[in-house]
Scaffold this motif. Structure first.
Motif, mmCIF file in Angstrom:
data_model
loop_
_atom_site.group_PDB
_atom_site.id
_atom_site.type_symbol
_atom_site.label_atom_id
_atom_site.label_comp_id
_atom_site.label_asym_id
_atom_site.label_seq_id
_atom_site.Cartn_x
_atom_site.Cartn_y
_atom_site.Cartn_z
ATOM 1 N N ARG A 1 -3.571 -10.157 6.747
ATOM 2 C CA ARG A 1 -4.894 -10.609 6.203
ATOM 3 C C ARG A 1 -4.961 -11.057 5.322
ATOM 4 O O ARG A 1 -5.625 -12.075 4.408
ATOM 5 N N ARG A 2 -5.145 -10.154 4.331
ATOM 6 C CA ARG A 2 -5.327 -9.972 3.130
ATOM 7 C C ARG A 2 -3.784 -10.559 2.190
ATOM 8 O O ARG A 2 -4.108 -11.835 0.921
ATOM 9 N N HIS B 1 -2.018 -1.095 12.772
ATOM 10 C CA HIS B 1 -3.262 -1.531 11.730
ATOM 11 C C HIS B 1 -3.167 -2.070 10.692
ATOM 12 O O HIS B 1 -3.998 -3.282 10.204
ATOM 13 N N LEU B 2 -2.586 -1.065 9.235
ATOM 14 C CA LEU B 2 -2.414 -1.762 8.135
ATOM 15 C C LEU B 2 -2.061 -2.677 7.908
ATOM 16 O O LEU B 2 -2.151 -3.647 7.569
ATOM 17 N N VAL C 1 -4.296 -5.623 8.338
ATOM 18 C CA VAL C 1 -5.105 -5.689 7.203
ATOM 19 C C VAL C 1 -4.098 -6.351 6.504
ATOM 20 O O VAL C 1 -4.725 -6.998 5.469
ATOM 21 N N LEU C 2 -3.230 -5.443 5.814
ATOM 22 C CA LEU C 2 -2.783 -5.988 4.643
ATOM 23 C C LEU C 2 -2.037 -7.631 5.018
ATOM 24 O O LEU C 2 -2.197 -8.255 3.929
ATOM 25 N N ALA D 1 1.939 8.378 7.449
ATOM 26 C CA ALA D 1 0.797 7.488 8.226
ATOM 27 C C ALA D 1 2.140 7.190 9.759
ATOM 28 O O ALA D 1 3.004 8.295 9.707
ATOM 29 N N GLU E 1 0.825 3.930 14.451
ATOM 30 C CA GLU E 1 -0.508 3.164 15.142
ATOM 31 C C GLU E 1 -1.011 3.233 13.761
ATOM 32 O O GLU E 1 -2.113 2.365 13.974
ATOM 33 N N PHE E 2 -0.959 3.824 12.716
ATOM 34 C CA PHE E 2 -1.318 3.311 11.517
ATOM 35 C C PHE E 2 -1.561 2.210 11.189
ATOM 36 O O PHE E 2 -1.782 0.974 10.556
ATOM 37 N N MET F 1 0.605 -1.224 -0.239
ATOM 38 C CA MET F 1 0.119 0.073 0.240
ATOM 39 C C MET F 1 0.426 1.480 0.000
ATOM 40 O O MET F 1 2.291 1.385 0.763
#
Lengths: 280, 785, 153
Positions: free
Chosen positions: A271-272, A264-265, A268-269, A257, A260-261, A185
């Motif tokens: 998992r993907r 999170h990323l 999420v990434l 970023a 903290e973000f 990302m």
């Protein structure tokens, strides 16, 4: 825009380059120049001598090494991307090389250059790390092999010594049972990753035998998400493993970023990337 | 009086550009391409602190460095300035206008403020030597926050002023507060529009030389050669008549080259001192501090409305960052939007207040749209907020409030000459297929996946075509808004057009030739358009504010009429008929009823030159000048929509579609209009999703390069869908309105409205520009709580 | 100083260069080929793009000395006998330039993209131009021009 003045030598061989490095404390190797020259143009780096290894064609190759594919350090990203041997046997490396920067950068930047630069925000270091690759370093005393787990030692720091040169990277051949993914990302297509995740999974009869997860821009070096890997090895689901991807990381806060973000990323990434690797 | 009839042939068609021939071949004449024998190079030493006293400065080491010709501090050059770098718009009587000289002397007031200059035989050696200037700074407190700068105890940019407040400007209709108090519904929202860095791809540059009798020639990457000449007399004392300013090919401006900069004055002063041409080219990192920024305002926007959605009052209170100094138009930028806070809506009670504030930052000034994007953003975002409050469809709310009849005199006092806002919106909806978007949105919401979509609108108008001089005078702008054209018919039939506009990508050489070709009935290839050199174009007010066609192009039209009128007189005389018996079409005057009795206009040109048979008292030659002062602004308008995809897990956004319907009056060159719209839209979209000039709380600029200030590439954007409606402007004979800024004015709110729409089912009602992935993620998280 | 030989637009030039002279400045100032422009200082904008041995390269991120014995094509070398290269012609036909400052780099990046076979559709063209920034055009017409030159619908 204009670097400070420096001396320049063209290396006639890797040995010659290494000798020049040995003689000059303040010397740097110049390959594609796409990590070094930008820093020099902003006068953030001021080496007194550049040793140009860009013409050492003997270090630009992609070869079948039996259990691994050997990539010469001076192979350009474009050639890594295009190499049929890599597309067949280690497609995650070929794919990721195609994501670096932009076409112009890929026409000059080299795999050795980016690995030796040791930027935790670069893509190939993460993939090399996730693959448990071997890196071949040559010095005045000869060659040694460094496992990727020991190669990246800090921000812009690697195991390559001051009078040494990275000459080859050996990446494993992934068989048909191996799935992979690299999800990056970034704010714009040509930017460094805000966060990226590499996933390499070995599947056997529908379950995961081995999971490797590499993280880009989540710390001082490329990282392995070991907590997530262990959970997967212990039979955790993708969701459960993904929740642990950010464990043990120390991302920074910058223009793209906050830390903290990024945490999170990464989850999420992660998992993907796992889902994509498993499904490949 | 006989009327010129010309059959429209090339105006209205997409003639390809003649500018392309040299630019495509790499034969552009951008300033950095130019040198003169003996040229030396200038490097500016800039203060690294946001605010500092300059305690000591030692230039000895720099002066002794290789290739160095000279080095000067601000104090060394103080006598060279006869006046400050000018600010042309003291918006109020009591505005604070601190002096601003090309180099700071004892105090530097923003990170990047120039404090010394080194001149050497090459660019590289000048840069090396600049690093050798030894300066002792005493860092002082600084602030970049436009609201904090007004608080008690805030660090002052100009301590002798005792305040950071530069001015307060207000426009309010009678009994405004009572009207607002009487409203059924009152909605107030706060918006921060971040600083934007214009980033024309060509960095600024100058090349200056001063001749033995003080004749000054300066090539500058400028949008304003005429204004610059005038201003240089103020700063340096050379009479304007001895100053020649040349804007060669200029690589984009967007307002950032609409200015009078320190480096322009410095290059001339140094060329004089050294007796050699002096050249300077900005590095990009230098551009980020030394060239003006845009926006940086905090608005509170209030609507008062009836419960069925008729807006009765609008109030805007804005705090606007000036930066550390006032550049050419700095305090006036908000005022360029002062009459746009009702936009395309009919709102009978109107109140707009601007407070200009000094901060320790790079000065702000005009950046594409200049005041109007800021107004349109807060207006169009609050329309959606009001619609939500009233439970009304946002498009229905807009329609209900549209101005329906034209001309329309607004409560604020100006008159919108023409428009049809319903037609724009109708056409937008035809192209948009809203039903499909809404069904897709519903399906994605029901599916609960990460990808969601939203649609957002922006119905706008704007005022441009700067500007009627009387109005400029009334609002205290120092000069006027006319423009000038000279048309010369050469004896053998070619036509030279000299315009006072100064294009830098807009294609005036092509479009102005189209106008002249039609009006004079000659071939496009016969017309040459000259601009940008004050020795050639003596009169002009240059290019900005979407004025070139609506003012400059109309001046060309008027000059054309004068040519045709004179030509008609010559023909009437030579054919021995009265002027009323002649008709003019396709470049030929013919006698009505006897078409074989005719004279081609080119033949007339030769007749005017040879002067063998001209009417008594008529001067030879076929040349005319017209200086045109527009009686009103022009009022382009339109309706835009953005369709955006949002990944609600990562916050990432992707613009899927952007549909723009614009009314720019009668088109001269549709291809060029579309190009302007594409470029304008992109800058507004970029502001909505990527661009942000960030200072930290100590006023250090964090966005220092193109790697951290994000200008999007083609990979980030879709192709655009554009269409036009047309209400010709009755204000000028061409029927034209401007187009250069409309895309940027409209687009940012359309995109943000779309992002909010994509997230509305999650309870999100607002998001700060730019809608970065992190901001989107946080907005979702906050709404969840 | 170092002696190098650069072949630029088919002409061989023997030059003595300081190592720190960037290729873009060698082209502009040593050889007077000012078509290649400088737009930034972080290898971001791509205005300086030239072809080196046929491939697009940002000439601001290469030293002149690194180009020894290499073949360089600049914008000035594209037109043949006065006739525009098909990409240049497509840019003209589709109004793919306004101020023209980014154009030489954009054109050469497009030439390289097309010749590599990667300009297959609009998304590929847009991705392939990620390293070239334009502030004037919004890219819409640039993409159309490249698609036309590449024979893509």
């Amino acid at each position: 825009m204009i670097p400070a003045a420096f001396d320049y030598e063209v290396a006639e061989s890797p040995e010659h380059a290494i000798a020049l490095l040995g003689e000059n404390e303040d010397a740097k190797l110049l390959a594609g120049g796409h990590s070094l020259l930008p820093a020099m143009k902003l006068r953030l780096a001021r080496p007194s001598l550049l040793v140009d290894v860009g013409r050492l064609g003997e270090l630009s190759y992609v070869r079948d090494g039996g259990e691994h594919i050997a990539i010469g350090a001076l192979t350009r990203h474009q050639d890594v991307h295009d190499a049929p041997l890599l597309q067949e046997h280690c497609p995650i490396v070929a794919y990721t090389a195609g994501l670096i920067g932009d076409p112009q950068i890929r026409h000059r930047g080299t795999i050795g250059g980016t690995l030796a630069h040791g930027d935790p925000a670069s893509d190939l270091p993460t993939v090399i790390l996730a693959l448990d690759s071997e890196l071949v370093v040559r010095g005045e005393e000869g060659e040694r092999t460094v496992p990727s787990a020991k190669f990246f030692t800090g921000v812009f720091q690697t195991a390559v010594g001051p009078a040494e040169m990275l000459v080859e990277v050996r990446v494993p051949k992934l068989g048909a049972s191996v799935g992979w993914s690299y999800i990056k990302m970034s704010r714009r297509a040509l930017d460094w990753a805000t966060v990226a995740v590499a996933a390499v999974v070995e599947r056997e009869n529908g379950s995961l035998v081995k999971t490797s997860i590499g993280l880009t821009n989540m710390g001082a070096t490329p990282l392995r998400a070991t907590a997530a890997e262990d959970a997967a090895a212990g039979g955790a689901s993708i969701e459960e493993a993904a929740a642990l991807v950010s464990d043990g990381t120390e991302p920074s806060t910058d223009y793209a970023a906050t830390a903290e973000f990024r945490l999170h990323l990464a989850r999420v990434l992660g998992r993907r990337a796992l889902a994509e690797a498993v499904a490949r | 009086m006989a009327i010129t009839e010309s059959i429209q042939t090339v105006v209205g068609t997409s003639v390809k550009r003649r500018e392309d021939a040299s630019l495509l071949r790499g034969r552009g004449t951008f300033v950095d391409n130019l040198t003169l024998p003996g040229t030396v190079y200038m490097a500016i030493v800039r203060c690294p602190y946001p605010h500092a006293r300059i305690v000591t400065m030692n230039l000895d080491v720099a002066r002794a460095a290789e290739g160095v010709v000279a080095a000067f501090s601000g104090a060394d050059l103080a006598e060279d300035w006869k006046g400050s770098l000018p600010c042309a718009w003291p918006v109020t009587e009591d505005i604070k206008m601190p002096p601003h000289f090309p180099l700071a002397t004892d105090e530097a007031r923003f990170q990047g403020d120039g404090v010394a200059v080194v001149i050497a035989s090459s660019r590289a050696l000048a840069k090396d030597a600049a690093e050798l200037v030894e300066i002792d700074y005493e860092p002082l407190e600084a602030t970049a926050d436009v609201e904090k700068a007004l608080e008690d105890g805030a660090p002052l940019v100009h301590s002798d002023l005792g305040t950071n407040e530069c001015y307060v400007w207000k426009l309010e209709t009678d009994d405004f507060q009572a009207a607002l108090d009487a409203a059924d519904v009152v909605v107030t929202r706060r918006y921060f529009q971040p600083r934007l860095i214009p980033n024309a791809i060509e960095p600024r540059g100058v090349l200056a030389q001063v001749g033995p009798s003080d004749e000054v020639t300066i090539w500058s990457a400028t949008q304003v050669p005429h204004i610059l000449r005038f201003a240089l007399q103020i700063v340096l004392g050379y009479p304007e008549s001895k100053i020649r300013v040349i804007a060669p090919d200029v690589g984009g401006g967007f307002g950032s080259k609409l200015d009078v900069y320190a480096e322009e004055a410095l290059a001339i002063a140094l060329a004089k001192r050294l007796g050699r041409p002096v050249k300077w080219t900005e590095e990009r990192a230098e551009n980020y501090v030394a060239t003006i920024h845009g926006r940086d305002t905090v608005h509170h926007l209030t609507f008062g409305a009836t419960k069925d959605g008729k807006i009765t009052a609008v109030k805007s209170e804005a705090t606007c960052a000036m930066g550390a100094y006032l550049q050419l138009v700095t305090p006036g930028i908000p005022l360029l939007g002062a009459w746009i806070y009702s936009g395309p809506y009919e709102i009978p009670n109107y109140s707009v207040t601007f407070t200009g504030v000094f901060t320790h930052t790079t000065p702000t000034d005009a950046y594409r749209g200049a005041g109007r994007p800021e107004a349109t953003y807060v207006l169009e975002r609050t329309m959606d907020a009001l619609a939500a409050e009233l439970g009304m469809d946002p498009l229905e709310l807009r329609r209900k409030n549209f101005v329906k009849e034209f001309p329309h005199t607004m409560a604020s006092g100006l008159t919108i000459d023409s428009g049809d806002y319903d037609a724009s919106l109708d056409r937008l909806l035809e192209l948009l297929d809203l039903d499909s978007i809404r069904s897709e949105q519903e399906a994605l919401r029901a599916g609960g996946g990460a990808q969601q979509i939203g649609v957002g609108y922006s119905t706008y108008n704007e005022m441009c075509g700067l500007a009627p001089s009387r109005i400029l005078g009334a609002i205290r702008y120092a000069v006027g808004g006319w423009d000038s054209a000279t048309i010369r018919f050469q004896p053998l039939g070619s036509v030279q057009v000299v315009t006072g506009t100064s294009p830098h990508g807009q294609g005036h050489e092509t479009t102005f030739a189209q106008i002249v070709a039609d009006q004079l009935g000659v071939d496009l290839g016969d017309v040459e358009v000259l601009h940008g050199d004050t020795a050639v174009s003596q009169l002009g007010m240059d290019t900005y504010g979407s004025r070139s066609l609506t003012v400059g192009g109309v001046a060309i039209w008027h000059a054309s009429q004068k040519i045709v009128d004179k030509a008609r007189k010559i023909v009437a005389h030579q054919l021995e008929v009265s002027e009323d018996d002649l008709e003019f079409a396709n470049g030929s005057f013919s006698v009505v009823g006897s078409p074989d009795r005719a004279m081609d206009v080119k033949a007339v040109a030769f007749q005017a030159h040879s002067a063998h048979n001209l009417p008594d008292g008529m001067e030879p030659g076929l040349e005319a000048t017209a200086t045109y002062d527009p009686p009103n602004f022009s009022w382009p308008a339109g309706a835009h929509a953005a369709v955006i995809e949002v990944d609600i897990e990562t916050g990432d956004t992707r613009l899927l579609r952007y549909v723009a319907v614009d009314d720019v009056g009668t088109p001269v060159n549709p291809m060029i209009i579309d190009g302007q719209i594409h470029g304008g839209i992109t800058q507004g979209v970029a502001a909505a999703l990527w661009e942000e000039g960030v200072y930290d709380e100590d006023a250090n600029l964090l966005s220092t390069t193109m790697t951290t200030y994000l200008v999007p590439s083609a990979a980030e954007l879709p192709s655009f869908e554009t269409a036009r409606t047309e209400t010709p402007s009755p204000t000028n004979p061409l029927g034209v309105k401007g187009v250069g800024e409309t895309g940027t004015i409209a687009s940012a709110p359309a995109v943000i409205n779309a992002v909010v729409d994509a997230l509305s089912h999650l309870g999100v009602t607002d998001i700060q520009m730019p809608a970065t992935p992190e901001r989107v993620w946080r907005a979702i998280e906050e709404a969840r709580q | 100083m170092r002696r190098v030989a650069l072949t630029v637009n088919g002409t061989r030039h023997e030059l003595e260069l300081e190592p720190r002279e960037l290729l873009v400045y060698v082209l502009r100032e040593r050889l007077g080929l000012t078509g290649t422009t400088v737009g930034c200082d972080t290898s971001s904008c791509g205005a300086c793009t030239v072809l080196v041995n046929g491939e697009s390269v940002k000439s601001c991120t290469m030293l002149g000395v690194q180009a020894d014995e290499l073949e360089i094509t600049t914008i000035e070398g594209l037109a043949r006998n006065g006739e525009l290269h098909p990409v240049q012609q497509a840019f003209h036909d589709h109004h793919a330039l306004q101020c023209g400052f980014c154009t030489p780099g954009m054109v050469l990046a497009a030439v390289s993209l097309i010749e590599s076979g990667e300009a297959t559709d609009e998304p590929a063209i847009r991705a392939g131009l990620e390293g070239n920034l334009c502030r004037c055009t919004g890219y819409h017409n640039i993409v159309k021009a490249v698609a036309a030159a590449a024979g893509v619908r």
